[in-house]
Scaffold this motif. Structure first.
Motif, mmCIF file in Angstrom:
data_model
loop_
_atom_site.group_PDB
_atom_site.id
_atom_site.type_symbol
_atom_site.label_atom_id
_atom_site.label_comp_id
_atom_site.label_asym_id
_atom_site.label_seq_id
_atom_site.Cartn_x
_atom_site.Cartn_y
_atom_site.Cartn_z
ATOM 1 N N THR A 118 0.813 -1.226 0.000
ATOM 2 C CA THR A 118 0.000 0.000 0.000
ATOM 3 C C THR A 118 0.845 1.274 0.000
ATOM 4 N N SER A 119 0.360 2.277 -0.731
ATOM 5 C CA SER A 119 1.091 3.548 -0.810
ATOM 6 C C SER A 119 0.742 4.483 0.339
ATOM 7 N N GLY A 120 -0.342 4.165 1.074
ATOM 8 C CA GLY A 120 -0.702 5.145 2.090
ATOM 9 C C GLY A 120 -1.647 4.662 3.169
ATOM 10 N N ALA A 139 5.031 -2.727 3.496
ATOM 11 C CA ALA A 139 6.353 -2.710 2.841
ATOM 12 C C ALA A 139 6.131 -1.940 1.549
ATOM 13 N N HIS A 140 6.279 -0.622 1.635
ATOM 14 C CA HIS A 140 5.954 0.251 0.499
ATOM 15 C C HIS A 140 7.189 0.472 -0.376
ATOM 16 N N PRO A 141 7.133 -0.012 -1.639
ATOM 17 C CA PRO A 141 8.289 0.119 -2.537
ATOM 18 C C PRO A 141 8.117 1.316 -3.461
ATOM 19 N N PHE A 142 9.090 1.506 -4.324
ATOM 20 C CA PHE A 142 9.039 2.567 -5.346
ATOM 21 C C PHE A 142 9.248 1.917 -6.706
ATOM 22 N N ASN A 143 8.558 2.424 -7.688
ATOM 23 C CA ASN A 143 8.556 1.846 -9.022
ATOM 24 C C ASN A 143 9.762 2.339 -9.835
ATOM 25 N N PRO A 144 10.560 1.494 -10.470
ATOM 26 C CA PRO A 144 10.460 0.042 -10.604
ATOM 27 C C PRO A 144 11.070 -0.705 -9.402
ATOM 28 N N GLY A 190 7.794 8.858 1.947
ATOM 29 C CA GLY A 190 8.076 9.096 0.522
ATOM 30 C C GLY A 190 6.889 9.715 -0.199
ATOM 31 N N ASP A 191 5.706 9.142 -0.019
ATOM 32 C CA ASP A 191 4.550 9.650 -0.765
ATOM 33 C C ASP A 191 4.032 10.980 -0.218
ATOM 34 N N ARG A 192 4.325 11.277 1.053
ATOM 35 C CA ARG A 192 3.978 12.618 1.551
ATOM 36 C C ARG A 192 4.773 13.670 0.780
ATOM 37 N N LEU A 193 6.047 13.384 0.603
ATOM 38 C CA LEU A 193 6.903 14.342 -0.113
ATOM 39 C C LEU A 193 6.491 14.424 -1.579
ATOM 40 N N LEU A 194 6.278 13.260 -2.185
ATOM 41 C CA LEU A 194 5.943 13.246 -3.613
ATOM 42 C C LEU A 194 4.601 13.907 -3.889
ATOM 43 N N GLU A 195 3.636 13.679 -2.997
ATOM 44 C CA GLU A 195 2.310 14.269 -3.225
ATOM 45 C C GLU A 195 2.357 15.782 -3.175
#
Ligand SMILES: NC(=O)C1=CN([C@@H]2O[C@H](COP(=O)(O)OP(=O)(O)OC[C@H]3O[C@@H](n4cnc5c(N)ncnc54)[C@H](O)[C@@H]3O)[C@@H](O)[C@H]2O)C=CC1
Ligand SMILES: C[N+](C)(C)CC(=O)CC(=O)[O-]
Length: 493
Positions: A118-120, A139-144, A190-195
């Motif tokens: 899950t991303s969030g 366990a949130h990964p990053f693509n790829p 990570g996704d907080r920053l990216l969003e």
């Protein structure tokens, strides 16, 4: 086999992220069973795996373990049977994830770990209906997933600390950098920053300040390059000049209160705006399909990570240092060559950047590969980074390379090493460079001299290192001396 690897993994969901996990696990030597009800799931997984094989062969120069076995199951129950690790990567909906995690939990062996991609979503919410919630974590990964090493690990309220410890070891063993997030929050770090960045970018397109392509150029020609090697804070520390972060905050801190950014506002994602973004993005892609874009992205990422691996005197920096550590683990875990056989120390695939105007691998790249083969030999005999930190090392004092036949772009290769002679201060080696079909393409004879770096002169190697050299060289003495050994260049005048 490497320590802490799962015996068998199950991947539930084989889309963009699930297929990336499948590839990373298979290429780490783990058997993987996949369940995904989509009719084209197997095709997608195999296409992503083909991209991952291409990228991994170029990224990792150590011998890879034999690839794990890939199978497709017709149910969650069949997929998780016998698995000690399960990675869930189904669509981002809490109700669906809870149902799937419930089914995994009911069917999986009691000691199996379960990671959610899950991303969030909060792990405490994901655990709510599980009978054995202690083994579930995010366990949130990053693509790829097969190239980017970071995985954010987040414990829920009922996650057992032991599961987190096992998870750190497991993801580390497949070449990743697990970062345990200190507190459970939505979207983690990570996704907080990216969003925040993405929201701002959408506004800039919405307000016709810039197109999608212009925004991407602004990122990739500037701070995008910086962020691959140092993060936000270290970059800004340097931007503060000699006084560092304190000066940076004094100078640029007040601007944070100016109304530059839109913060939590999001432009309406109505049909017209979606069309505007999508058509600008189509134009930017210039007709390249997603698999082509993935290849371009992967080739670029491999180049960047390998460049980082060459930094700091070969110890690597950031993601490059992590790659070096992973390669060392793979070399240590590789099946040892039978005593008396040449050592197989390096493998890879010939990169486009290694090709010269004659359309074949250029000479400097052979020296690079032979140099890295020497580094791998030194690590094998206990004269690697720790030994050098103690003030002793081997220096290469002579190299003679013979080019025997051509090697083309994209070809697989490996090197082998025979120790021709040794005394207390020197090792004489013959490295061979073989193409994917096993044919010999080049040889390099080298003399390595042991040096006391403090004193700046040749010295005896330590007894432990001499013993490790003898353990390889002794049995290899029965090998024939290669015809290239001791040859000079023709005396043409
Ligand atoms: N796409 C991305 O950039 C990233 C996504 N994630 C997370 O990974 C998860 C998956 O996202 P994507 O791979 O992007 O989505 P996706 O849409 O590419 O793949 C989801 C897959 O799940 C399958 N699926 C649907 N129902 C299922 C079921 N009942 N059992 C098994 N499989 C089922 C679908 O057929 C599909 O192949 C999400 O939680 C997402 O937040 C995490 C990091 C990055
Ligand atoms: C868009 N996303 C939230 C699914 C992105 C991620 O989760 C991480 C990534 O790969 O950017």
């Amino acid at each position: 086999m490497q320590e802490n690897l799962p015996r068998k993994a199950a991947c539930i969901g084989g889309g963009v992220i699930g297929a990336g996990w499948v590839a990373r696990l298979l290429l780490a030597g783990v058997d993987v069973s996949v369940f995904d009800p989509a009719p084209d799931a197997e095709r997608v997984v195999r296409e992503v795996l083909a991209n991952a094989e291409h990228a991994t062969a170029r990224l990792i120069s150590a011998p890879l373990p034999p690839q794990g076995t890939l199978s497709f199951a017709s149910s969650i129950e069949a997929a998780v049977e016998g698995a000690d690790f399960i990675q869930e990567s189904v669509p981002e909906r809490l109700d669906l994830k809870r149902r799937i995690l419930g089914a995994i939990d009911a069917a999986a062996p009691a000691d199996a770990l379960i990671g959610s991609s899950t991303s969030g979503l909060l792990p405490t919410d994901l655990q709510a209906e599980m009978s054995h919630p202690g083994r579930l974590f995010v366990a949130h990964p990053f693509n790829p997933v097969y190239l980017l090493p970071l995985v954010e690990l987040v414990a829920g309220g009922r996650t057992a600390p032991e599961s987190m410890e096992r998870a750190v070891a497991l993801y580390g063993a497949i070449g990743m950098k697990p970062v345990v997030i200190r507190r459970e929050i939505e979207a983690f770090v990570g996704d907080r920053l990216l969003e925040a960045l993405w929201r701002e970018a959408l506004w800039l397109v919405n307000d016709d300040v810039a197109t999608t392509e212009e925004i991407d150029d602004i990122i990739r020609y500037s701070f995008g390059l910086r962020w691959a090697q140092m993060g936000l804070f270290e970059t800004y520390r340097i931007a503060g000049g000699e006084p560092g972060m304190r000066h940076f905050l004094a100078q640029f801190g007040p601007a944070l209160k100016w109304p530059w950014t839109k913060l939590m506002d999001v432009p309406d994602l109505d049909d017209a705006f979606i069309e505007k973004i999508a058509s600008q993005s189509d134009e930017q892609a210039q007709g390249r399909g997603v698999r082509t874009l993935e290849r371009i992205r992967d080739d670029n990422l491999v180049g960047i990570i390998r460049a980082l691996a060459a930094e700091q005197g070969g110890k690597g920096w950031g993601a490059g240092a992590l790659l070096r550590e992973h390669e060392a683990r793979l070399r240590a875990a590789a099946e040892p060559a039978p005593a008396g056989e040449p050592l197989r120390l390096m493998e890879g695939e010939v990169d486009a950047a290694w090709i010269d105007y004659n359309g074949h691998m250029t000479e400097s790249r052979y020296l690079q590969v032979f140099g890295e083969t020497t580094d791998a030999l030194l690590a094998r005999i206990g004269a690697g980074a720790d030994y050098v930190a103690g003030g002793r090392s081997f220096y290469t004092v002579e190299t003679h390379i013979r080019h025997l036949s051509e090697t083309k772009q994209g070809e697989a290769f490996h090197t082998t090493t025979q120790i021709l002679g040794t005394d207390a201060k020197r090792i004489r080696v013959m490295h061979r460079f073989h193409g994917g079909d096993g044919t010999l393409r080049a040889t390099a004879e080298q003399m390595l001299l042991h040096v006391d770096m403090g004193a700046g002169r040749a010295s005896r190697a330590t007894p432990e290192v001499l013993e490790a050299i003898a353990a390889i060289a002794g049995p290899q003495r029965a090998l024939p001396i290669p015809p290239e050994a001791g040859r000079g260049i023709s005396d043409l005048r």
